[in-house]
Design a protein around this motif. Structure first.
Motif, PDB file in Angstrom:
ATOM      1  N   TYR A 172      37.902  46.152  36.694  1.00 20.11           N
ATOM      2  CA  TYR A 172      39.229  46.309  37.280  1.00 20.11           C
ATOM      3  C   TYR A 172      39.139  47.066  38.609  1.00 20.11           C
ATOM      4  N   LEU A 173      39.770  46.514  39.616  1.00 18.58           N
ATOM      5  CA  LEU A 173      39.794  47.115  40.952  1.00 18.58           C
ATOM      6  C   LEU A 173      41.053  47.969  41.080  1.00 18.58           C
ATOM      7  N   GLN A 174      40.888  49.241  41.242  1.00 20.66           N
ATOM      8  CA  GLN A 174      42.031  50.161  41.304  1.00 20.66           C
ATOM      9  C   GLN A 174      42.483  50.331  42.755  1.00 20.66           C
ATOM     10  N   TYR A 175      43.367  49.401  43.179  1.00 19.51           N
ATOM     11  CA  TYR A 175      43.899  49.461  44.540  1.00 19.51           C
ATOM     12  C   TYR A 175      45.314  50.032  44.577  1.00 19.51           C
ATOM     13  N   ASP A 176      45.853  50.384  43.420  1.00 20.27           N
ATOM     14  CA  ASP A 176      47.203  50.940  43.331  1.00 20.27           C
ATOM     15  C   ASP A 176      48.243  49.984  43.917  1.00 20.27           C
ATOM     16  N   LEU A 177      48.137  48.710  43.540  1.00 15.50           N
ATOM     17  CA  LEU A 177      49.059  47.684  44.025  1.00 15.50           C
ATOM     18  C   LEU A 177      50.239  47.529  43.082  1.00 15.50           C
ATOM     19  N   VAL A 178      51.386  47.156  43.616  1.00 14.09           N
ATOM     20  CA  VAL A 178      52.563  46.883  42.788  1.00 14.09           C
ATOM     21  C   VAL A 178      52.373  45.569  42.048  1.00 14.09           C
ATOM     22  N   VAL A 179      51.850  44.569  42.735  1.00 14.93           N
ATOM     23  CA  VAL A 179      51.587  43.254  42.149  1.00 14.93           C
ATOM     24  C   VAL A 179      50.114  42.951  42.366  1.00 14.93           C
ATOM     25  N   CYS A 180      49.439  42.607  41.276  1.00 12.30           N
ATOM     26  CA  CYS A 180      48.014  42.316  41.405  1.00 12.30           C
ATOM     27  C   CYS A 180      47.590  41.279  40.368  1.00 12.30           C
ATOM     28  N   THR A 181      46.363  40.802  40.515  1.00 16.14           N
ATOM     29  CA  THR A 181      45.793  39.875  39.543  1.00 16.14           C
ATOM     30  C   THR A 181      45.359  40.660  38.306  1.00 16.14           C
ATOM     31  N   LYS A 182      44.873  39.958  37.304  1.00 12.48           N
ATOM     32  CA  LYS A 182      44.429  40.618  36.067  1.00 12.48           C
ATOM     33  C   LYS A 182      43.337  41.649  36.293  1.00 12.48           C
ATOM     34  N   ASN A 183      42.533  41.417  37.333  1.00 12.42           N
ATOM     35  CA  ASN A 183      41.443  42.371  37.589  1.00 12.42           C
ATOM     36  C   ASN A 183      41.805  43.411  38.652  1.00 12.42           C
ATOM     37  N   GLY A 184      43.086  43.452  39.061  1.00 12.12           N
ATOM     38  CA  GLY A 184      43.532  44.475  39.997  1.00 12.12           C
ATOM     39  C   GLY A 184      43.470  44.090  41.458  1.00 12.12           C
ATOM     40  N   ASN A 185      43.007  42.883  41.737  1.00  9.63           N
ATOM     41  CA  ASN A 185      42.894  42.441  43.121  1.00  9.63           C
ATOM     42  C   ASN A 185      44.266  42.059  43.668  1.00  9.63           C
ATOM     43  N   TRP A 186      44.394  41.976  44.993  1.00 10.30           N
ATOM     44  CA  TRP A 186      45.669  41.637  45.619  1.00 10.30           C
ATOM     45  C   TRP A 186      46.004  40.167  45.390  1.00 10.30           C
ATOM     46  N   VAL A 187      47.299  39.885  45.379  1.00 10.13           N
ATOM     47  CA  VAL A 187      47.798  38.520  45.240  1.00 10.13           C
ATOM     48  C   VAL A 187      48.228  38.056  46.627  1.00 10.13           C
ATOM     49  N   HIS A 188      47.779  36.881  47.006  1.00  6.72           N
ATOM     50  CA  HIS A 188      48.168  36.358  48.315  1.00  6.72           C
ATOM     51  C   HIS A 188      49.689  36.177  48.338  1.00  6.72           C
ATOM     52  N   PRO A 189      50.358  36.623  49.409  1.00  7.06           N
ATOM     53  CA  PRO A 189      51.818  36.527  49.480  1.00  7.06           C
ATOM     54  C   PRO A 189      52.374  35.128  49.237  1.00  7.06           C
ATOM     55  N   ASN A 190      51.678  34.100  49.725  1.00  2.00           N
ATOM     56  CA  ASN A 190      52.152  32.729  49.499  1.00  2.00           C
ATOM     57  C   ASN A 190      52.144  32.379  48.016  1.00  2.00           C
ATOM     58  N   ASN A 191      51.133  32.822  47.289  1.00  2.00           N
ATOM     59  CA  ASN A 191      51.069  32.567  45.854  1.00  2.00           C
ATOM     60  C   ASN A 191      52.175  33.301  45.116  1.00  2.00           C
ATOM     61  N   PHE A 192      52.430  34.544  45.521  1.00  2.00           N
ATOM     62  CA  PHE A 192      53.482  35.317  44.870  1.00  2.00           C
ATOM     63  C   PHE A 192      54.850  34.697  45.142  1.00  2.00           C
TER      64      PHE A 192
END
Length: 109
Positions: free
Chosen positions: A6-26
């Motif tokens: 798990y990548l701890q980036y402190d994101l509001v919305v993230c993938t299952k492993n904590g990575n960022w979600v591309h804005p277009n996908n969201f």
């Protein structure tokens, strides 16, 4: 185990492993969710405006709203959401009027 990956980036919305979600996908997923719920078509950004407008209309301090929205200064917030202010001006005038009427005028006799 995912905890090790798990990548701890402190994101509001993230993938299952904590990575960022591309804005277009969201955005695409949000649009599908709106359609599935059968609610009127809205943009994701409309939620931001609704959030700020509700806060402003319910007398939350504009400085707090500015910080929540990430505006550089409170002037941006006040200018953007000034459509809420006319009714707030009337309410403030009414409140002042009531305070003035209820103050002790015993010395005026």
């Amino acid at each position: 185990m995912l905890a090790d990956e798990y990548l701890q980036y402190d994101l509001v919305v993230c993938t299952k492993n904590g990575n960022w979600v591309h804005p277009n996908n969201f955005r695409r997923a949000f649009k599908v969710t709106v359609q599935q719920l059968g609610i009127p078509e809205i943009r994701l950004h409309d939620l931001r405006h609704t959030h700020a407008t509700f806060l402003m209309a319910n007398k939350v301090n504009p400085k707090i709203i500015q910080e929540r929205l990430g505006h550089k200064n409170v002037t941006v917030t006040l200018n953007t959401y000034s459509h809420v202010l006319p009714s707030m001006q009337l309410e403030a005038a009414g409140t002042f009027d009531e305070l003035f009427k209820s103050s002790d005028h015993s010395g005026d006799q």
